[in-house]
Design a protein around this motif. Structure first.
Motif, PDB file in Angstrom:
ATOM      1  N   TYR A  32       0.867  -1.173   0.000  1.00 35.62           N
ATOM      2  CA  TYR A  32       0.000   0.000   0.000  1.00 35.62           C
ATOM      3  C   TYR A  32       0.899   1.217   0.000  1.00 35.62           C
ATOM      4  CZ  TYR A  32      -4.233   2.663   1.095  1.00 35.62           C
ATOM      5  OH  TYR A  32      -5.309   3.517   1.044  1.00 35.62           O
ATOM      6  N   TYR A  36       2.172  12.084   0.202  1.00 35.77           N
ATOM      7  CA  TYR A  36       1.855  13.179   1.104  1.00 35.77           C
ATOM      8  C   TYR A  36       2.495  14.445   0.556  1.00 35.77           C
ATOM      9  CZ  TYR A  36      -0.073  10.398   4.954  1.00 35.77           C
ATOM     10  OH  TYR A  36      -0.864   9.595   5.735  1.00 35.77           O
ATOM     11  N   PHE A  46      -2.209  14.119   3.512  1.00 38.41           N
ATOM     12  CA  PHE A  46      -2.446  13.007   2.585  1.00 38.41           C
ATOM     13  C   PHE A  46      -2.952  13.526   1.247  1.00 38.41           C
ATOM     14  CE2 PHE A  46      -3.586   8.951   1.054  1.00 38.41           C
ATOM     15  CZ  PHE A  46      -4.846   9.051   0.492  1.00 38.41           C
ATOM     16  N   PHE A  89       6.179  13.630  -0.420  1.00 37.76           N
ATOM     17  CA  PHE A  89       6.757  12.414   0.145  1.00 37.76           C
ATOM     18  C   PHE A  89       6.000  11.200  -0.360  1.00 37.76           C
ATOM     19  CE2 PHE A  89       9.791  14.069   3.069  1.00 37.76           C
ATOM     20  CZ  PHE A  89       9.296  15.278   3.526  1.00 37.76           C
ATOM     21  N   ARG A  93       3.509   1.018   3.188  1.00 33.74           N
ATOM     22  CA  ARG A  93       3.233   0.183   4.371  1.00 33.74           C
ATOM     23  C   ARG A  93       2.897  -1.225   3.916  1.00 33.74           C
ATOM     24  NH1 ARG A  93      -2.113   2.942   6.694  1.00 33.74           N
ATOM     25  NH2 ARG A  93      -1.089   2.314   8.617  1.00 33.74           N
ATOM     26  N   LEU A  95       0.133  -3.246   4.396  1.00 33.90           N
ATOM     27  CA  LEU A  95      -1.234  -3.207   4.901  1.00 33.90           C
ATOM     28  C   LEU A  95      -1.881  -4.583   4.927  1.00 33.90           C
ATOM     29  CD1 LEU A  95      -3.750  -1.685   5.765  1.00 33.90           C
ATOM     30  CD2 LEU A  95      -4.258  -1.236   3.371  1.00 33.90           C
ATOM     31  N   GLY A 100      -1.246  -4.011   9.090  1.00 38.61           N
ATOM     32  CA  GLY A 100      -2.403  -3.376   9.702  1.00 38.61           C
ATOM     33  C   GLY A 100      -2.299  -1.866   9.727  1.00 38.61           C
ATOM     34  N   ALA A 101      -2.422  -1.295  10.901  1.00 41.91           N
ATOM     35  CA  ALA A 101      -2.388   0.155  11.065  1.00 41.91           C
ATOM     36  C   ALA A 101      -0.991   0.633  11.456  1.00 41.91           C
ATOM     37  CB  ALA A 101      -3.416   0.582  12.113  1.00 41.91           C
ATOM     38  N   ASP A 102       0.022  -0.115  11.134  1.00 48.27           N
ATOM     39  CA  ASP A 102       1.383   0.235  11.530  1.00 48.27           C
ATOM     40  C   ASP A 102       1.867   1.525  10.889  1.00 48.27           C
ATOM     41  OD1 ASP A 102       2.837  -3.113  11.834  1.00 48.27           O
ATOM     42  OD2 ASP A 102       1.434  -1.972  13.062  1.00 48.27           O
ATOM     43  N   GLY A 103       3.040   1.973  11.358  1.00 50.11           N
ATOM     44  CA  GLY A 103       3.623   3.202  10.855  1.00 50.11           C
ATOM     45  C   GLY A 103       4.028   3.109   9.398  1.00 50.11           C
ATOM     46  N   LEU A 104       4.180   4.267   8.791  1.00 46.47           N
ATOM     47  CA  LEU A 104       4.559   4.375   7.391  1.00 46.47           C
ATOM     48  C   LEU A 104       6.071   4.486   7.249  1.00 46.47           C
ATOM     49  CD1 LEU A 104       1.885   7.055   6.412  1.00 46.47           C
ATOM     50  CD2 LEU A 104       1.801   4.623   5.879  1.00 46.47           C
ATOM     51  N   PHE A 106       8.708   6.353   4.877  1.00 46.41           N
ATOM     52  CA  PHE A 106       8.736   7.486   3.957  1.00 46.41           C
ATOM     53  C   PHE A 106      10.028   7.545   3.165  1.00 46.41           C
ATOM     54  CE2 PHE A 106       5.135  10.292   4.960  1.00 46.41           C
ATOM     55  CZ  PHE A 106       4.688   9.771   6.153  1.00 46.41           C
ATOM     56  N   GLY A 107       9.944   8.136   1.957  1.00 48.04           N
ATOM     57  CA  GLY A 107      11.120   8.545   1.227  1.00 48.04           C
ATOM     58  C   GLY A 107      11.605   9.900   1.731  1.00 48.04           C
ATOM     59  N   LYS A 108      12.694  10.409   1.120  1.00 42.80           N
ATOM     60  CA  LYS A 108      13.275  11.665   1.575  1.00 42.80           C
ATOM     61  C   LYS A 108      12.530  12.886   1.064  1.00 42.80           C
ATOM     62  CE  LYS A 108      18.052  10.132   2.194  1.00 42.80           C
ATOM     63  NZ  LYS A 108      19.477  10.438   1.906  1.00 42.80           N
TER      64      LYS A 108
ATOM     65  N   TYR B  35       6.647  10.289  14.718  1.00 42.40           N
ATOM     66  CA  TYR B  35       7.682  10.223  13.705  1.00 42.40           C
ATOM     67  C   TYR B  35       8.727  11.292  14.021  1.00 42.40           C
ATOM     68  CZ  TYR B  35       4.369   7.636  10.699  1.00 42.40           C
ATOM     69  OH  TYR B  35       3.482   6.722  10.177  1.00 42.40           O
ATOM     70  N   GLY B  42      12.999  12.193   5.117  1.00 44.06           N
ATOM     71  CA  GLY B  42      11.568  12.044   5.298  1.00 44.06           C
ATOM     72  C   GLY B  42      11.262  11.666   6.736  1.00 44.06           C
ATOM     73  N   PHE B  45       9.505   6.631  11.284  1.00 40.04           N
ATOM     74  CA  PHE B  45       8.582   6.089  12.290  1.00 40.04           C
ATOM     75  C   PHE B  45       9.318   5.800  13.603  1.00 40.04           C
ATOM     76  CE2 PHE B  45       5.263   3.704  14.185  1.00 40.04           C
ATOM     77  CZ  PHE B  45       5.810   2.528  14.686  1.00 40.04           C
TER      78      PHE B  45
END
Lengths: 116, 114
Positions: A32, A36, A46, A89, A93, A95, A100-104, A106-108, B35, B42, B45
């Motif tokens: 998933y 952002y 989002f 960004f 995740r 999913l 589940g609902a865990d943290g994302l 991210f790229g830089k 975060y 970026g 987490f």
């Protein structure tokens, strides 16, 4: 070890043209993906997402494309407007594979500048 | 309805001091995330709460970092013996708590350790 990579720190596009922002990932468990948008001194907001069962998702001027075999996704903005100038960004995740609902992850980020 | 709020917006401290950063999530959101965003990076987490319990704290860099959410709403991120490398923007996000729900971010707290 960057699991989500945005290799272009910045991108300049003329107003009215198409902006294409790219993102690559290495973790096969990611299923998933999200984009952002972030303005200075604000938190990320989002924009659009796509699940791994699709290869395209469209929302107004924003379209996200996913190429699972290449582990690559892109965000297309057309037509680009001055208010689109921001840092974008890519995030991912796991999913459907237990995340589940865990943290994302991210790229830089890519700083998009829309030129008038 | 108010969004996610974070206080303070800026915090300057000296190396070795203790700091607390506060997050007020959107009312009714059961999931809360912390975060950290360092310069040119970026968001990274740190920890995720579902209700009062930490469901995943795998992102906390070391035992100087700790977070609580005693009543399942407001959360506090605590950093002991701060180091210059802790300087970053600390972002909090909340969601309704179901898998795949959108995470709404606060404006962040900019921490500077001198």
């Amino acid at each position: 070890d960057q699991q989500v990579k945005q290799n272009s720190p910045s991108l300049s596009v003329q107003e009215g043209r198409i902006s294409i922002l790219n993102c690559d990932y290495t973790n096969s468990m990611f299923d998933y993906f999200l984009w952002y948008k972030k303005y200075p001194a604000e938190g990320p907001t989002f924009l659009i997402s796509i699940s791994s069962i699709k290869d395209k998702n469209e929302d107004g001027r924003f379209t996200v494309f996913l190429n699972k075999s290449a582990k690559h996704l892109s965000l297309h903005i057309v037509p680009s407007q001055p208010g689109d100038s921001a840092v974008y960004f890519c995030a991912a995740r796991s999913l459907y594979s237990g995340g589940g609902a865990d943290g994302l992850t991210f790229g830089k980020g890519t700083h998009l500048i829309i030129q008038p | 309805g108010a969004g996610v709020s974070q206080t303070p917006s800026n915090k300057v401290t000296e190396k070795g001091k203790y700091v607390e950063l506060r997050c007020d999530p959107i009312s009714g959101h059961t999931a809360l995330y912390w975060y950290r965003q360092s310069l040119g990076q970026g968001p990274e987490f740190l920890i995720y709460f579902q209700g009062t319990g930490a469901a995943d704290d795998s992102g906390l860099p070391n035992d100087r970092f700790f977070a609580v959410r005693p009543e399942g709403s407001v959360s506090t991120l605590k950093i002991q013996r701060t180091e210059r490398g802790d300087s970053a923007v600390y972002l909090c996000a909340s969601s309704e708590g179901l898998a795949g729900d959108e995470q709404f971010f606060g404006p962040g707290t900019r921490l500077t350790v001198l």
